[in-house]
Design a protein around this motif. Structure first.
Motif, PDB file in Angstrom:
ATOM      1  N   GLY A   1       9.337   9.262   1.136  1.00  0.00           N
ATOM      2  CA  GLY A   1       8.470  10.358   0.708  1.00  0.00           C
ATOM      3  C   GLY A   1       9.174  11.696   0.761  1.00  0.00           C
ATOM      4  O   GLY A   1       9.036  12.530  -0.141  1.00  0.00           O
ATOM      5  N   GLU A   2       9.951  11.919   1.809  1.00  0.00           N
ATOM      6  CA  GLU A   2      10.713  13.160   1.941  1.00  0.00           C
ATOM      7  C   GLU A   2      11.772  13.261   0.840  1.00  0.00           C
ATOM      8  O   GLU A   2      11.999  14.334   0.264  1.00  0.00           O
ATOM      9  CB  GLU A   2      11.355  13.224   3.321  1.00  0.00           C
ATOM     10  CG  GLU A   2      12.170  14.467   3.570  1.00  0.00           C
ATOM     11  CD  GLU A   2      11.346  15.746   3.593  1.00  0.00           C
ATOM     12  OE1 GLU A   2      11.928  16.823   3.312  1.00  0.00           O
ATOM     13  OE2 GLU A   2      10.145  15.677   3.882  1.00  0.00           O
ATOM     14  N   ILE A   3      12.433  12.149   0.545  1.00  0.00           N
ATOM     15  CA  ILE A   3      13.439  12.139  -0.517  1.00  0.00           C
ATOM     16  C   ILE A   3      12.784  12.452  -1.862  1.00  0.00           C
ATOM     17  O   ILE A   3      13.330  13.236  -2.661  1.00  0.00           O
ATOM     18  CB  ILE A   3      14.201  10.798  -0.526  1.00  0.00           C
ATOM     19  CG1 ILE A   3      15.085  10.698   0.722  1.00  0.00           C
ATOM     20  CG2 ILE A   3      15.032  10.646  -1.801  1.00  0.00           C
ATOM     21  CD1 ILE A   3      15.682   9.325   0.967  1.00  0.00           C
TER      22      ILE A   3
ATOM     23  N   VAL B   1       0.842  -1.208   0.000  1.00  0.00           N
ATOM     24  CA  VAL B   1       0.000   0.000   0.000  1.00  0.00           C
ATOM     25  C   VAL B   1       0.873   1.254   0.000  1.00  0.00           C
ATOM     26  O   VAL B   1       0.623   2.196  -0.749  1.00  0.00           O
ATOM     27  CB  VAL B   1      -0.975  -0.014   1.201  1.00  0.00           C
ATOM     28  CG1 VAL B   1      -1.663   1.331   1.366  1.00  0.00           C
ATOM     29  CG2 VAL B   1      -1.993  -1.133   1.045  1.00  0.00           C
ATOM     30  N   ALA B   2       1.896   1.263   0.821  1.00  0.00           N
ATOM     31  CA  ALA B   2       2.776   2.436   0.910  1.00  0.00           C
ATOM     32  C   ALA B   2       3.469   2.710  -0.420  1.00  0.00           C
ATOM     33  O   ALA B   2       3.618   3.873  -0.825  1.00  0.00           O
ATOM     34  CB  ALA B   2       3.809   2.240   2.013  1.00  0.00           C
ATOM     35  N   LEU B   3       3.895   1.668  -1.110  1.00  0.00           N
ATOM     36  CA  LEU B   3       4.603   1.847  -2.373  1.00  0.00           C
ATOM     37  C   LEU B   3       3.729   2.489  -3.449  1.00  0.00           C
ATOM     38  O   LEU B   3       4.247   3.135  -4.360  1.00  0.00           O
ATOM     39  CB  LEU B   3       5.163   0.513  -2.874  1.00  0.00           C
ATOM     40  CG  LEU B   3       6.420   0.044  -2.171  1.00  0.00           C
ATOM     41  CD1 LEU B   3       6.758  -1.385  -2.586  1.00  0.00           C
ATOM     42  CD2 LEU B   3       7.597   0.977  -2.468  1.00  0.00           C
ATOM     43  N   ARG B   4       2.430   2.346  -3.343  1.00  0.00           N
ATOM     44  CA  ARG B   4       1.521   2.993  -4.308  1.00  0.00           C
ATOM     45  C   ARG B   4       1.660   4.514  -4.271  1.00  0.00           C
ATOM     46  O   ARG B   4       1.418   5.185  -5.256  1.00  0.00           O
ATOM     47  CB  ARG B   4       0.082   2.591  -4.025  1.00  0.00           C
ATOM     48  CG  ARG B   4      -0.205   1.161  -4.349  1.00  0.00           C
ATOM     49  CD  ARG B   4      -1.673   0.832  -4.154  1.00  0.00           C
ATOM     50  NE  ARG B   4      -1.844  -0.613  -4.128  1.00  0.00           N
ATOM     51  CZ  ARG B   4      -2.602  -1.282  -3.271  1.00  0.00           C
ATOM     52  NH1 ARG B   4      -3.297  -0.628  -2.359  1.00  0.00           N
ATOM     53  NH2 ARG B   4      -2.677  -2.589  -3.323  1.00  0.00           N
ATOM     54  N   GLY B   5       2.064   5.040  -3.128  1.00  0.00           N
ATOM     55  CA  GLY B   5       2.228   6.483  -2.985  1.00  0.00           C
ATOM     56  C   GLY B   5       3.670   6.957  -3.080  1.00  0.00           C
ATOM     57  O   GLY B   5       3.945   8.123  -2.812  1.00  0.00           O
ATOM     58  N   LEU B   6       4.581   6.062  -3.447  1.00  0.00           N
ATOM     59  CA  LEU B   6       6.009   6.410  -3.519  1.00  0.00           C
ATOM     60  C   LEU B   6       6.527   6.184  -4.931  1.00  0.00           C
ATOM     61  O   LEU B   6       7.097   5.133  -5.242  1.00  0.00           O
ATOM     62  CB  LEU B   6       6.812   5.571  -2.520  1.00  0.00           C
ATOM     63  CG  LEU B   6       6.570   5.835  -1.048  1.00  0.00           C
ATOM     64  CD1 LEU B   6       7.303   4.811  -0.189  1.00  0.00           C
ATOM     65  CD2 LEU B   6       7.001   7.251  -0.673  1.00  0.00           C
ATOM     66  N   ASP B   7       6.315   7.166  -5.783  1.00  0.00           N
ATOM     67  CA  ASP B   7       6.746   7.045  -7.178  1.00  0.00           C
ATOM     68  C   ASP B   7       8.226   6.695  -7.276  1.00  0.00           C
ATOM     69  O   ASP B   7       9.066   7.311  -6.624  1.00  0.00           O
ATOM     70  CB  ASP B   7       6.507   8.355  -7.934  1.00  0.00           C
ATOM     71  CG  ASP B   7       5.039   8.631  -8.176  1.00  0.00           C
ATOM     72  OD1 ASP B   7       4.236   7.683  -8.110  1.00  0.00           O
ATOM     73  OD2 ASP B   7       4.706   9.803  -8.422  1.00  0.00           O
TER      74      ASP B   7
ATOM     75  N   ARG C   1      15.484   3.037  -4.603  1.00  0.00           N
ATOM     76  CA  ARG C   1      15.177   3.929  -5.713  1.00  0.00           C
ATOM     77  C   ARG C   1      16.481   4.437  -6.303  1.00  0.00           C
ATOM     78  O   ARG C   1      17.454   4.697  -5.587  1.00  0.00           O
ATOM     79  CB  ARG C   1      14.334   5.120  -5.282  1.00  0.00           C
ATOM     80  CG  ARG C   1      14.068   6.036  -6.486  1.00  0.00           C
ATOM     81  CD  ARG C   1      12.841   6.836  -6.423  1.00  0.00           C
ATOM     82  NE  ARG C   1      12.734   7.573  -7.677  1.00  0.00           N
ATOM     83  CZ  ARG C   1      12.129   8.710  -7.828  1.00  0.00           C
ATOM     84  NH1 ARG C   1      11.535   9.269  -6.805  1.00  0.00           N
ATOM     85  NH2 ARG C   1      12.087   9.307  -9.000  1.00  0.00           N
ATOM     86  N   GLU C   2      16.494   4.584  -7.620  1.00  0.00           N
ATOM     87  CA  GLU C   2      17.639   5.146  -8.333  1.00  0.00           C
ATOM     88  C   GLU C   2      17.225   6.472  -8.950  1.00  0.00           C
ATOM     89  O   GLU C   2      16.150   6.579  -9.537  1.00  0.00           O
ATOM     90  CB  GLU C   2      18.092   4.175  -9.422  1.00  0.00           C
ATOM     91  CG  GLU C   2      19.336   4.642 -10.145  1.00  0.00           C
ATOM     92  CD  GLU C   2      19.857   3.589 -11.093  1.00  0.00           C
ATOM     93  OE1 GLU C   2      19.576   3.706 -12.312  1.00  0.00           O
ATOM     94  OE2 GLU C   2      20.528   2.650 -10.621  1.00  0.00           O
TER      95      GLU C   2
END
Length: 97
Positions: free
Chosen positions: A88-90, A12-18, A29-30
Motif C-alpha cells: 500500500g505504501e509503495i 481481501v487485501a488484494l482488492r485494495g491493492l491496485d 507488482r510491475e
C-alpha cells in the motif's frame, strides 16, 4: 515471529491493492516508468519507505521497469500484514498506474 495471512485474508487485501497480484507466497507488482532515471528514483523512494518499517522487498529493474516482490521471511516466507502494508505504501509513492 510474524503471523502469515490466510488465503482469504490475502484475497481481501488484494482488492485494495491496485496492480498487485499473488504468486504462491509472494505479492508481486510491475511498474513501468518513462525512463531509467524515473525507475531508479522510484526504487530509492521504496528503499526509504522499506527502511522506515524495517521490511525490505526484493527489487528488480531493467531500464524503465521495476518489479517488486514482497514476502515475510519471519512468517515462513509467506505473505503477512507487513507485506500488505508495504504494498500500500509503495502504491502511494508511485506516480504510474
Amino acid at each position: 515471529m510474524t503471523v502469515p495471512l490466510s488465503c482469504e485474508q490475502i484475497t481481501v487485501a488484494l482488492r485494495g491493492l491496485d496492480g498487485w497480484q499473488r504468486d504462491d507466497n509472494v505479492l508481486l507488482r510491475e511498474f513501468k516508468f518513462g525512463s531509467f532515471r524515473e525507475a531508479v528514483s522510484f526504487i530509492v523512494r521504496i528503499a526509504f519507505a522499506a527502511e522506515a518499517v524495517n521490511h525490505h522487498p526484493e527489487l528488480w529493474n531493467v531500464y524503465s521497469t521495476v518489479r517488486v516482490r514482497l514476502t515475510t521471511h519471519d512468517a515462513g516466507d509467506r505473505i503477512s500484514q507487513r507485506d500488505v502494508d508495504l504494498a500500500g505504501e509503495i502504491n502511494a509513492i508511485s506516480w504510474v498506474s
